[in-house]
Write a protein that holds these residues in place. Structure first.
Motif, PDB file in Angstrom:
ATOM      1  N   ARG A  32      -6.922   0.099   0.181  1.00  0.00           N
ATOM      2  CA  ARG A  32      -7.386  -0.995   1.030  1.00  0.00           C
ATOM      3  C   ARG A  32      -8.559  -1.661   0.331  1.00  0.00           C
ATOM      4  O   ARG A  32      -9.329  -1.018  -0.393  1.00  0.00           O
ATOM      5  N   ILE A 247      -0.182   4.901   4.205  1.00  0.00           N
ATOM      6  CA  ILE A 247       0.582   4.010   5.082  1.00  0.00           C
ATOM      7  C   ILE A 247       1.866   4.721   5.488  1.00  0.00           C
ATOM      8  O   ILE A 247       2.513   5.371   4.654  1.00  0.00           O
ATOM      9  N   ARG A 338      -0.366  -6.878   4.229  1.00  0.00           N
ATOM     10  CA  ARG A 338      -0.505  -5.980   3.090  1.00  0.00           C
ATOM     11  C   ARG A 338      -0.509  -6.753   1.774  1.00  0.00           C
ATOM     12  O   ARG A 338      -1.244  -6.410   0.842  1.00  0.00           O
ATOM     13  N   GLU A 342      -3.354  -6.457  -0.973  1.00  0.00           N
ATOM     14  CA  GLU A 342      -3.055  -6.061  -2.351  1.00  0.00           C
ATOM     15  C   GLU A 342      -3.638  -7.062  -3.346  1.00  0.00           C
ATOM     16  O   GLU A 342      -4.126  -6.672  -4.413  1.00  0.00           O
TER      17      GLU A 342
END
Length: 350
Positions: A32, A247, A338, A342
């Motif tokens: 994260r 995740i 996400r 990323e």
């Protein structure tokens, strides 16, 4: 009414079991992004303790007034620095070094002291081959104890018979707070990259048949303040560096009568995700609309596990748009989130 409630609870339990049987779960690791963007040219951090009080007499008086034992603050500072360093080791973002010097600057007013002079920062960075200095410049702890008593019910055995009686129970509660101020000095840009104050607290409780026993069972002040100090150090490390997270995703395992869905699921269970994708793709043309939506959803999950997020989003969109799988609509949002994260992690790691 009671029977109706039991029936509803039974239905919910059955529904949960069926749902669990219809889906499988996969978990995987990623990163994260950090909440604070430290400039990308900063690769090596030098941790500095800048909490040496300028006036030792004031420090002694402050310790007497707050009831601090000898060395308590020093121990807490070490805990904060060590937890900060150890937490950063979980991330590949920075190389971390620790300076042996202890600099003056701690403020008991809660206000940051004047910044270090840039010639000091330069000297430290050159000495330790670092790009930036992270210093603790404010540190203070507190431990407050409250106590009381309350009536509680207790089961006792007398003459072979158990009975419930009401007794007085004494309790003690301790709240530890650590206030820690961090600064990051960017040597190259001659700028303060970040300045944060953390106030972390934790509560402990203990009980006994009298107040003395309750106090004896309560955590010691020194251990409590060290715990709160570690919380502050870990929190700041998590703010400035991308950190690993786990995740979890669910994917469809039924209907088992669909050979392609079932076979691909078995492959996924043994981590053969590329093979599972090929199996599921072959099954779309031989399935009804509902099952094709499930298969497309599974393919999206497989591509996410494989790290191909844009392709995963394409298949999640197909599951919702082409086959009406409502679960896939939420999954598209998750993938968009996400993908943004990323990209942030990639920029922070570069």
């Amino acid at each position: 009414m009671k029977r109706l409630l039991q029936l509803r609870q039974g239905i919910l339990l059955i529904a949960f079991i069926l749902l669990s049987a219809c889906t499988k779960q996969v978990s995987f690791r990623t990163y994260r992004p950090a909440a604070i963007n430290v400039p990308s040219h900063v690769k090596t951090l030098l941790i500095v303790d800048r909490t040496e009080p300028e006036n030792q007499k004031v420090n002694v008086i402050e310790g007497v007034l707050t009831g601090e034992g000898i060395g308590e603050d020093r121990n807490g500072i070490e805990e904060a620095l060590n937890s900060f360093r150890q937490s950063l080791l979980n991330s590949p973002r920075f190389e971390v070094k620790r300076a042996t010097e202890r600099l003056t600057g701690n403020s008991y007013t809660g206000i940051f002291p004047a910044p270090l002079r840039w010639n000091q920062v330069e000297a430290l960075c050159k000495k330790y081959a670092a790009d930036a200095v992270v210093s603790i410049e404010i540190f203070d702890t507190n431990f407050i104890i409250t106590n009381g008593k309350k009536n509680v019910k207790k089961t006792i055995e007398k003459d072979g018979q158990k009975k419930e009686v009401e007794v007085v129970e004494y309790y003690a509660e301790g709240v530890a707070t650590a206030k820690v101020g961090f600064r990051i000095y960017d040597y190259k840009m001659k700028a303060i990259a970040d300045q944060q104050m953390f106030s972390k607290s934790n509560t402990w409780s203990a009980k006994g048949s009298n107040l003395k026993d309750a106090f004896a069972a309560l955590i010691q002040k020194s251990e409590a303040t060290k715990y709160a100090s570690r919380m502050a150090g870990t929190s700041y490390a998590n703010k400035i560096a991308p950190m690993p997270i786990t995740i979890s995703r669910t994917f469809y395992a039924k209907p088992k009568k669909n050979a392609h869905l079932a076979s691909g699921t078995r492959q996924a269970e043994v981590n053969q995700w590329e093979e599972a994708v090929e199996t599921w793709k072959k099954g779309i043309d031989f399935s009804n609309t509902k099952t094709s939506g499930k298969i497309s959803y599974n393919i999206a999950v497989a591509y996410e596990v494989l790290g191909e997020l844009e392709t995963a989003k394409e298949w999640a969109n197909k599951s919702y748009v082409n086959y009406g799988n409502k679960k896939a609509r939420d999954y598209v949002s998750m993938l968009n989130y996400r993908i943004r994260n990323e990209e942030l992690v990639r920029m922070q790691m570069e």
